[in-house]
Design a protein around this motif. Structure first.
Motif, mmCIF file in Angstrom:
data_model
loop_
_atom_site.group_PDB
_atom_site.id
_atom_site.type_symbol
_atom_site.label_atom_id
_atom_site.label_comp_id
_atom_site.label_asym_id
_atom_site.label_seq_id
_atom_site.Cartn_x
_atom_site.Cartn_y
_atom_site.Cartn_z
ATOM 1 N N UNK A 161 49.532 45.671 -41.943
ATOM 2 C CA UNK A 161 48.654 45.315 -43.059
ATOM 3 C C UNK A 161 48.372 43.818 -43.006
ATOM 4 N N UNK A 162 47.293 43.420 -43.668
ATOM 5 C CA UNK A 162 46.995 42.012 -43.935
ATOM 6 C C UNK A 162 46.403 41.922 -45.334
ATOM 7 N N UNK A 163 46.947 41.045 -46.136
ATOM 8 C CA UNK A 163 46.424 40.864 -47.485
ATOM 9 C C UNK A 163 46.398 39.382 -47.812
ATOM 10 N N UNK A 164 46.107 39.049 -49.047
ATOM 11 C CA UNK A 164 46.064 37.642 -49.441
ATOM 12 C C UNK A 164 46.850 37.432 -50.719
ATOM 13 N N UNK A 165 47.328 36.207 -50.901
ATOM 14 C CA UNK A 165 47.944 35.796 -52.155
ATOM 15 C C UNK A 165 47.335 34.464 -52.571
ATOM 16 N N UNK B 38 36.529 41.804 -48.772
ATOM 17 C CA UNK B 38 35.898 41.808 -47.441
ATOM 18 C C UNK B 38 34.382 41.723 -47.554
ATOM 19 N N UNK B 39 33.827 42.444 -48.515
ATOM 20 C CA UNK B 39 32.379 42.400 -48.695
ATOM 21 C C UNK B 39 31.907 41.104 -49.324
ATOM 22 N N UNK B 40 32.732 40.527 -50.184
ATOM 23 C CA UNK B 40 32.357 39.286 -50.881
ATOM 24 C C UNK B 40 32.274 38.115 -49.918
ATOM 25 N N UNK B 41 33.229 38.021 -49.004
ATOM 26 C CA UNK B 41 33.204 36.957 -47.993
ATOM 27 C C UNK B 41 33.821 37.468 -46.701
ATOM 28 N N UNK B 42 33.006 38.020 -45.799
ATOM 29 C CA UNK B 42 33.547 38.479 -44.519
ATOM 30 C C UNK B 42 34.245 37.366 -43.746
ATOM 31 N N UNK B 43 33.748 36.129 -43.882
ATOM 32 C CA UNK B 43 34.370 35.021 -43.155
ATOM 33 C C UNK B 43 35.791 34.783 -43.633
ATOM 34 N N UNK B 44 35.998 34.874 -44.922
ATOM 35 C CA UNK B 44 37.299 34.550 -45.480
ATOM 36 C C UNK B 44 38.238 35.750 -45.493
ATOM 37 N N UNK B 45 37.690 36.916 -45.735
ATOM 38 C CA UNK B 45 38.539 38.078 -45.989
ATOM 39 C C UNK B 45 38.276 39.266 -45.053
ATOM 40 N N UNK B 46 37.511 39.063 -43.998
ATOM 41 C CA UNK B 46 37.119 40.186 -43.148
ATOM 42 C C UNK B 46 38.264 40.930 -42.497
ATOM 43 N N UNK B 47 39.433 40.276 -42.367
ATOM 44 C CA UNK B 47 40.555 40.940 -41.690
ATOM 45 C C UNK B 47 41.532 41.605 -42.663
ATOM 46 N N UNK B 48 41.235 41.598 -43.956
ATOM 47 C CA UNK B 48 42.164 42.215 -44.906
ATOM 48 C C UNK B 48 42.152 43.734 -44.766
ATOM 49 N N UNK B 49 43.311 44.324 -44.796
ATOM 50 C CA UNK B 49 43.435 45.789 -44.756
ATOM 51 C C UNK B 49 44.795 46.170 -45.301
#
Length: 461
Positions: free
Chosen positions: A100-104, A162-173
């Protein structure tokens, strides 16, 4: 402030995993206590072009507009990656070691000397279709010196990002490539994020001594599953749990549980009893989603979503009873409960008619019982937790200012208004249901309102 004993072994194991050679995922080297890999802080902290091709030209989604730097705080965003186990809502393990990859998002003191040692880790709510930091309260967090961390643990939030900013969040899953779309990985992802906080890898080296999990509404339901069914089979990470305007666990565990409910959320006279590990407060007149949160998020929604949502409710929405004042007090009690074993004070429940589902109300329509803040005891408007209408209206409560004749009858002079405000807030501070700083804020607002002066009898606010 010592680290809780049941977390100490896990921390040592996780720290050793971080020292392992090469780039082996921590979860592969210490399966009992997996630690995510951390990337960040990510560049781009000022609002920019969300469709830009470079991360540094973007900013964290729903980045706070509060001037944190003026208070010696920073906001930073990180990506976490690792291997998570999957769990069903019934508590059955359905998968092992799923990538997985997410953000905090981290909001913390910039200097260690300003840090209280307490970190509030919020499970971001996704009911609206995107991550919402529903429990972020800048005033109480900053004045206490706490840190706040928001975790994106669910599919809906990650997909929107991911849709809001593919550059910043494209790898989140957070679904294992779509294999686990029902958020089976969310429990372990949230827990691993808490472990990253504990180890300081997303905290700029700040050492957290008391780690509290907080959640609201839909996130509370998921956290209840974590506490009731997953936690007994895994290593503890959090010292205490706060469930706000939502479900609470039914299991009696080692970690204390604090539930705070608005009037909206109390729909029956049947409720769990307080114990030596569980405390429940109910707030009269407060809404599941009230005015304070709506006002805070409106400009952020304009900035990041292109507009703030509008609602056509049957009655004027958004109770102005400050539920966040009560949750701020609850967090302080939960911290003392964890650190010193001091149980929080109890609180009177809301009152119901004999049918057990109809709330008792006074002549003005205000709910009886519960924690009664000065906005309810010395009212200048009808604030309730009830409403009807489209979409989320039932969660907003109502706010209907009293007219001039009503205000004149209730408060013929300023003292007749300010007196009850002061005495009510003093009683709530003494009872532990309100922090002194919030009582002072209430008094400032009451004085500024001019209630009791003839020129201000045209309607309350």
């Amino acid at each position: 402030m010592p680290i809780s004993p049941w977390r100490r072994v896990g921390l040592v194991t996780a720290a050793l995993a971080l020292l392992a050679p090469n780039a082996v995922p921590a979860s592969a080297t210490a399966a009992a206590d997996p630690v995510p890999r951390v990337v960040g802080p990510l560049p781009g902290t000022a609002p920019g072009d969300r469709l830009a091709e470079r991360i540094e030209d973007t900013h964290p989604f729903f980045s706070t507009p509060v001037d944190l730097a003026a208070s010696g705080y920073v906001e930073q965003e990180f990506h976490l990656s690792g291997l998570a186990d999957g769990w069903s809502a019934a508590g059955a393990r359905v998968a092992d070691d799923v990538p997985y990859t997410t953000r905090v998002v981290v909001r913390r003191p910039a200097r260690a000397r300003d840090f209280s040692g307490t970190t509030l880790v919020e499970w971001q709510n996704v009911t609206a279709g995107y991550d919402l930091d529903a429990l972020w309260n800048a005033d109480s967090v900053v004045r206490a010196g706490h840190a706040w961390v928001g975790v994106s643990a669910q599919r809906v939030g990650a997909e929107q990002l991911r849709g809001w900013s593919p550059a910043r969040y494209g790898n989140l899953d957070v679904t294992g490539g779509g294999r686990f779309p029902a958020d089976e990985l969310s429990y372990d992802i949230f827990t691993q994020a808490g472990r990253a906080v504990d180890l300081g890898t997303v905290m700029g080296g700040l050492r957290t001594r008391t780690l509290l999990a907080i959640e609201a509404s839909q996130s509370s339901a998921r956290m209840a599953i974590l506490y009731d069914r997953v936690l007994p089979q895994t290593s503890p990470v959090f010292d205490g749990y706060a469930f706000v305007v939502g479900a609470a666990p039914t299991r009696a565990g080692a970690e204390p549980v604090f539930q705070v409910q608005s009037e909206t959320d109390v729909r029956s006279a049947q409720r769990p009893a307080d114990t030596d590990r569980f405390r429940r407060w109910e707030v009269a007149g407060a809404a599941h989603s009230g005015y304070e949160g709506q006002a805070y998020r409106a400009p952020i929604s304009e900035r990041d979503l292109g507009g703030a949502p509008e609602y056509a409710c049957d009655r004027p929405p958004f109770s102005r009873v400050p539920m966040h004042h009560v949750t701020a007090a609850a967090y302080e009690h939960l911290r003392a409960w964890v650190q010193r074993g001091t149980p929080p004070p109890t609180a009177r429940p809301l009152e119901f008619e004999a049918d057990g589902v109809t709330k008792k109300r006074d002549a003005l329509g205000l709910a009886l019982g519960g924690i009664r803040l000065s906005q309810v005891v010395a009212p200048i408007a009808l604030n309730t937790g009830d409403n009807t209408g489209e979409a989320f209206c039932r969660l907003f409560g109502t706010h209907e200012p009293f007219d001039g004749p009503t205000l004149s009858r209730l408060y013929p002079n300023p003292a007749s208004y300010l007196g009850p405000v002061v005495s009510t807030d003093a009683a709530n501070v003494h009872a532990g249901h309100l922090l002194p700083a919030d009582a002072r804020e209430n008094l400032r607002d009451a004085v500024a309102s001019g209630i009791g002066r003839p020129a201000h009898h045209g309607g309350g606010s």
